[in-house]
Structures are given as structure tokens and as C-alpha cells.
Design a protein around this motif. Structure first.
Motif, PDB file in Angstrom:
ATOM      1  N   VAL A  37       0.634  -1.210   0.049  1.00 32.10           N
ATOM      2  CA  VAL A  37       0.016   0.088   0.010  1.00 32.10           C
ATOM      3  C   VAL A  37       0.875   1.339  -0.060  1.00 32.10           C
ATOM      4  CG1 VAL A  37      -1.577   1.293   1.449  1.00 32.10           C
ATOM      5  CG2 VAL A  37      -1.894  -1.175   1.031  1.00 32.10           C
ATOM      6  N   ALA A  38       1.972   1.127   0.594  1.00 30.92           N
ATOM      7  CA  ALA A  38       2.815   2.343   0.818  1.00 30.92           C
ATOM      8  C   ALA A  38       3.206   2.831  -0.518  1.00 30.92           C
ATOM      9  CB  ALA A  38       3.989   2.252   1.999  1.00 30.92           C
ATOM     10  N   ASN A  39       3.668   1.686  -1.179  1.00 26.69           N
ATOM     11  CA  ASN A  39       4.230   1.767  -2.762  1.00 26.69           C
ATOM     12  C   ASN A  39       3.417   2.338  -3.635  1.00 26.69           C
ATOM     13  OD1 ASN A  39       6.582   1.064  -4.557  1.00 26.69           O
ATOM     14  ND2 ASN A  39       4.957  -0.300  -5.633  1.00 26.69           N
ATOM     15  N   ASP A  40       2.037   1.952  -3.574  1.00 25.58           N
ATOM     16  CA  ASP A  40       0.848   2.451  -4.625  1.00 25.58           C
ATOM     17  C   ASP A  40       0.578   3.755  -3.980  1.00 25.58           C
ATOM     18  OD1 ASP A  40       0.736  -0.165  -5.550  1.00 25.58           O
ATOM     19  OD2 ASP A  40      -0.820  -0.773  -4.348  1.00 25.58           O
ATOM     20  N   THR A  41       0.879   4.222  -2.759  1.00 27.74           N
ATOM     21  CA  THR A  41       0.509   5.529  -2.434  1.00 27.74           C
ATOM     22  C   THR A  41       1.735   6.597  -2.491  1.00 27.74           C
ATOM     23  OG1 THR A  41       0.724   4.963  -0.200  1.00 27.74           O
ATOM     24  CG2 THR A  41      -1.549   5.127  -1.217  1.00 27.74           C
ATOM     25  N   CYS A  42       3.066   5.932  -2.993  1.00 24.00           N
ATOM     26  CA  CYS A  42       4.063   6.837  -2.964  1.00 24.00           C
ATOM     27  C   CYS A  42       4.626   7.509  -1.647  1.00 24.00           C
ATOM     28  CB  CYS A  42       3.876   7.919  -3.958  1.00 24.00           C
ATOM     29  SG  CYS A  42       3.328   7.519  -5.840  1.00 24.00           S
ATOM     30  N   ILE A  43       4.420   6.645  -0.660  1.00 26.03           N
ATOM     31  CA  ILE A  43       4.940   6.854   0.971  1.00 26.03           C
ATOM     32  C   ILE A  43       5.909   5.858   1.168  1.00 26.03           C
ATOM     33  CG2 ILE A  43       3.342   8.417   1.393  1.00 26.03           C
ATOM     34  CD1 ILE A  43       2.146   6.265   3.147  1.00 26.03           C
ATOM     35  N   THR A  44       6.864   5.966   2.028  1.00 27.27           N
ATOM     36  CA  THR A  44       7.679   4.783   2.437  1.00 27.27           C
ATOM     37  C   THR A  44       6.931   3.950   3.282  1.00 27.27           C
ATOM     38  OG1 THR A  44       8.582   6.004   4.533  1.00 27.27           O
ATOM     39  CG2 THR A  44       9.650   6.317   2.602  1.00 27.27           C
ATOM     40  N   ALA A  45       7.267   2.722   3.450  1.00 31.36           N
ATOM     41  CA  ALA A  45       6.765   1.585   4.415  1.00 31.36           C
ATOM     42  C   ALA A  45       6.673   2.079   5.989  1.00 31.36           C
ATOM     43  CB  ALA A  45       7.199   0.295   4.198  1.00 31.36           C
ATOM     44  N   ALA A  46       7.866   2.731   5.983  1.00 32.44           N
ATOM     45  CA  ALA A  46       8.183   3.307   7.587  1.00 32.44           C
ATOM     46  C   ALA A  46       7.218   4.437   7.768  1.00 32.44           C
ATOM     47  CB  ALA A  46       9.604   3.738   7.780  1.00 32.44           C
ATOM     48  N   SER A  47       6.829   5.217   6.845  1.00 31.86           N
ATOM     49  CA  SER A  47       5.950   6.098   7.031  1.00 31.86           C
ATOM     50  C   SER A  47       4.472   5.797   7.582  1.00 31.86           C
ATOM     51  CB  SER A  47       6.053   7.283   5.896  1.00 31.86           C
ATOM     52  OG  SER A  47       4.990   8.303   6.116  1.00 31.86           O
ATOM     53  N   ALA A  48       4.278   4.783   6.338  1.00 35.89           N
ATOM     54  CA  ALA A  48       2.876   4.222   6.555  1.00 35.89           C
ATOM     55  C   ALA A  48       2.723   3.369   7.804  1.00 35.89           C
ATOM     56  CB  ALA A  48       2.703   3.245   5.438  1.00 35.89           C
ATOM     57  N   SER A  49       3.656   2.799   8.264  1.00 35.97           N
ATOM     58  CA  SER A  49       3.747   1.895   9.730  1.00 35.97           C
ATOM     59  C   SER A  49       3.608   2.748  10.793  1.00 35.97           C
ATOM     60  CB  SER A  49       4.889   1.287   9.891  1.00 35.97           C
ATOM     61  OG  SER A  49       4.916   0.484  10.740  1.00 35.97           O
ATOM     62  N   GLU A  50       4.220   3.996  10.624  1.00 36.81           N
ATOM     63  CA  GLU A  50       4.275   4.999  11.786  1.00 36.81           C
ATOM     64  C   GLU A  50       2.681   5.672  11.855  1.00 36.81           C
ATOM     65  OE1 GLU A  50       5.983   7.206  14.939  1.00 36.81           O
ATOM     66  OE2 GLU A  50       6.766   5.505  13.785  1.00 36.81           O
ATOM     67  N   ARG A  51       2.306   5.927  10.878  1.00 33.14           N
ATOM     68  CA  ARG A  51       0.745   6.550  10.735  1.00 33.14           C
ATOM     69  C   ARG A  51      -0.275   5.622  11.600  1.00 33.14           C
ATOM     70  NH1 ARG A  51      -0.331   8.786   4.907  1.00 33.14           N
ATOM     71  NH2 ARG A  51      -2.417   8.783   5.396  1.00 33.14           N
ATOM     72  N   ILE A  52       0.197   4.229  11.125  1.00 35.02           N
ATOM     73  CA  ILE A  52      -0.855   3.228  11.706  1.00 35.02           C
ATOM     74  C   ILE A  52      -0.669   3.357  13.206  1.00 35.02           C
ATOM     75  CG2 ILE A  52      -1.517   0.792  11.761  1.00 35.02           C
ATOM     76  CD1 ILE A  52      -1.123   0.818   8.754  1.00 35.02           C
ATOM     77  N   LYS A  53       0.722   3.247  13.725  1.00 34.66           N
ATOM     78  CA  LYS A  53       1.095   3.273  15.217  1.00 34.66           C
ATOM     79  C   LYS A  53       0.448   4.365  15.792  1.00 34.66           C
ATOM     80  CE  LYS A  53       5.281   0.572  14.709  1.00 34.66           C
ATOM     81  NZ  LYS A  53       6.936   0.393  14.843  1.00 34.66           N
ATOM     82  N   HIS A  54       0.286   5.583  15.123  1.00 37.17           N
ATOM     83  CA  HIS A  54      -0.139   6.736  16.013  1.00 37.17           C
ATOM     84  C   HIS A  54      -1.576   6.381  15.911  1.00 37.17           C
ATOM     85  CE1 HIS A  54       3.148   9.516  16.560  1.00 37.17           C
ATOM     86  NE2 HIS A  54       3.469   9.256  14.985  1.00 37.17           N
ATOM     87  N   MET A  55      -2.231   5.975  15.070  1.00 35.02           N
ATOM     88  CA  MET A  55      -3.501   5.504  15.346  1.00 35.02           C
ATOM     89  C   MET A  55      -3.875   4.494  16.309  1.00 35.02           C
ATOM     90  SD  MET A  55      -4.737   4.798  11.260  1.00 35.02           S
ATOM     91  CE  MET A  55      -6.325   4.605  11.370  1.00 35.02           C
ATOM     92  N   GLU A  56      -2.888   3.659  16.397  1.00 37.69           N
ATOM     93  CA  GLU A  56      -3.211   2.554  17.628  1.00 37.69           C
ATOM     94  C   GLU A  56      -2.914   3.243  18.921  1.00 37.69           C
ATOM     95  OE1 GLU A  56      -1.914  -1.463  15.498  1.00 37.69           O
ATOM     96  OE2 GLU A  56      -0.177  -0.187  16.114  1.00 37.69           O
TER      97      GLU A  56
END
Length: 300
Positions: free
Chosen positions: A23-42
Motif C-alpha cells: 500500500v505504501a508503494n502504491d501511495t508513493c510513501i515509505t513503508a516506515a511512514s505508513a507503519s508510523e501513521r498506523i502506530k499513531h492511530m493505535e
């Protein structure tokens, strides 16, 4: 707790694809950034939303609850965009469509080309799946609409008939089966076949039917589309199974013989399916009206 729409879209896409990196690749962001956003949601919720392992990610019970609400909010956002697009040309609508193999190759190319030309402010997101997977996805609100075969129970979905899809065996002239007009699937798979690529919905469907009768299909080679299958069949490589409409088109320029499969499941009614009783954005309502109009015109 406050989540913006982009976070909810990210989370829903991650759950649907079982992968943060894809998903990160499809939305042109890094996997680390995507993972961090989900961690903030958690952290904001105070509990885990995803279980992470070697196979990817899957939602926790809290994640499933959030996914349900996220899909509702995303759908409401799409409805708002679609309605406002009537007043503002700067806003576009996007229809998320699923289709089985026959719909994707025999229905959508002409239908969607005409629709997109008539509706320049609407985009289409099309993905191929098996009919039973499409039914599940539409019921769960993962996509807006789908094209399915009638042998799959549609549960409480609303159906709009499109066309009839007959599966046939195409063989080169001079083949053992060339004199025939019909054949049982069990006899058709007695020899090697040319098929579509392994991730294809029709391939999975045929392999499932073979397994039900205790058989197994021996694929000589697998090609990307019906035209390629027919092309190799015409050269004498092996028979293949395709939609009758595709076989008829190919037979006009290729030395082929068409043999209908007699099995009941080989003749399917293709229909457009949507959730019943749901408020739809105006552009989706117009899409349904367009499909119904074109299906009626095709039968006239």
C-alpha cells in the motif's frame, strides 16, 4: 480520538491487501511512514489495530471494528464528492469495480470505453476476482459494484442482468475433437490445455471444477488473454477454454473449431451487483442507469 480521511483510507487499504509495504508503494510513501501513521492511530485508540507477522498483517478485533467505520466514512466521502461534482468541475468521482474474467474481457472493454467517454469526470478502478470473492467484497463494502456469474449465490445484493457467457473448448482444425459440436468438461481436460495465467479468476474456476470431478488440468502453457490463447490453439499447440464470444471473434481470422461445454456451470448469466438499499452517490446511480441502458440495447 481524531483520524483524518487519508489515515482511514491507508488503514482500509492495508487491511484489504494484508500488506503495509504494498500500500505504501502504491501511495508513493515509505513503508516506515505508513507503519508510523498506523502506530499513531493505535496509540490514539489505546489498543493494537493490526497483527504483524511474516505473512503480512491482519486486523485485530479492534481493527475490524475500525475497518467497518472507515469504509462507511470513505463511502460517505465518495458520495459527497459525487454529489458536489454536479456543481464543481474540480471534483471527480471514482467507481471501484470488480469483475470476473468473462466480464473483464467480454463486457467491460466496450462498455467502459463508452461510459468513460460520456463521463469525463468519473474514473474507474477495475480489479479481477472470482465471483464468490466479488460477492463477499460488495457485501462488506470493499468495492462499489461487481460483475458476477449467476451460479454464485448473490445473498441480498441487487442484481442487474448484463449478458450470457458460454464457455467453449477451442481446438485447431484437424484435432480429435474438431468434428464435435459439444463436449463434457471431463473429456475436455483429458488432454493438455492452453489456459490463462494462474492468477486469473477463470483459471481458478476451471481448476475448482476439475477438482470436483476428481480431475486435474494439465496446462501446456498459460497466456495473458483469450486472444493469445486462441492464437496458440490455432497454431496446433493444444486446445483451450475461453468465452464463446471471444472464440467467435478469433475464428474469423484464425483456423479454429468451437466446441461448446455441456456442463451446466459453463453457461452463466453475467450481472452487475451492488449493495441493496444503500444510499449511493449520484455518479454511481448514473453508472447503474448507463449499464442497464446498454444491456437493454444489446438485447434489442
Amino acid at each position: 480520538m481524531r483520524f483524518d480521511l487519508s489515515d482511514l483510507r491507508l488503514f482500509a487499504n492495508v487491511v484489504e491487501r494484508s500488506s503495509i509495504s504494498l500500500v505504501a508503494n502504491d501511495t508513493c510513501i515509505t513503508a516506515a511512514s505508513a507503519s508510523e501513521r498506523i502506530k499513531h492511530m493505535e496509540l490514539d485508540i489505546g489498543t493494537a489495530l493490526l497483527v504483524r507477522d511474516k505473512k503480512g498483517v491482519r486486523p485485530t478485533p479492534a481493527g475490524m471494528a475500525l475497518l467497518k467505520h472507515a469504509r462507511t466514512i470513505i463511502a460517505q466521502s465518495e458520495r459527497m464528492k459525487g454529489d458536489l461534482a454536479e456543481y464543481s468541475k474540480g471534483l471527480r468521482g471514482r467507481i471501484r469495480l470488480l469483475s470476473n474474467t468473462a466480464g473483464l474481457s467480454e463486457v467491460l472493454p466496450t462498455l467502459m470505453a463508452k461510459y468513460l467517454m460520456e463521463h469525463p469526470a468519473i474514473d474507474l478502478d477495475v480489479e479481477e476476482r472470482q465471483s464468490h470473492e466479488i460477492i463477499e467484497a460488495i457485501c462488506n463494502g470493499e468495492r462499489d459494484a461487481g460483475i458476477v456469474a449467476d451460479f454464485t449465490p448473490a445473498r441480498d445484493l441487487e442484481l442487474f442482468p448484463l449478458t450470457i457467457d458460454q464457455l467453449v473448448l477451442v481446438v485447431p482444425k484437424g484435432h480429435l475433437f474438431a468434428p464435435r459440436t459439444t463436449i463434457d468438461f471431463s473429456k475436455a481436460i483429458a488432454s493438455e490445455l492452453i489456459g490463462l495465467l494462474g492468477t486469473n479468476a477463470l483459471t481458478e474456476h476451471l481448476e475448482t471444477q476439475a477438482a470436483k470431478i476428481g480431475g486435474k488440468i494439465r496446462w501446456r502453457v498459460q497466456a495473458p488473454n483469450f486472444l493469445a490463447v486462441c492464437g496458440m490453439v490455432s497454431q496446433g499447440v493444444a486446445p483451450g477454454i475461453v468465452s464463446e464470444s471471444a472464440a467467435q471473434r478469433a475464428s474469423k481470422t484464425m483456423p479454429l473449431k468451437i466446441v461448446r461445454l455441456t456442463d451446466g456451470w459453463a453457461k452463466r448469466k453475467l450481472s452487475l451487483c451492488l449493495q441493496r438499499g444503500q444510499e449511493r452517490p449520484l455518479y454511481l446511480e448514473r453508472f447503474v442507469a448507463f449499464v442497464k441502458r446498454e444491456a437493454k440495447a444489446a438485447k434489442a
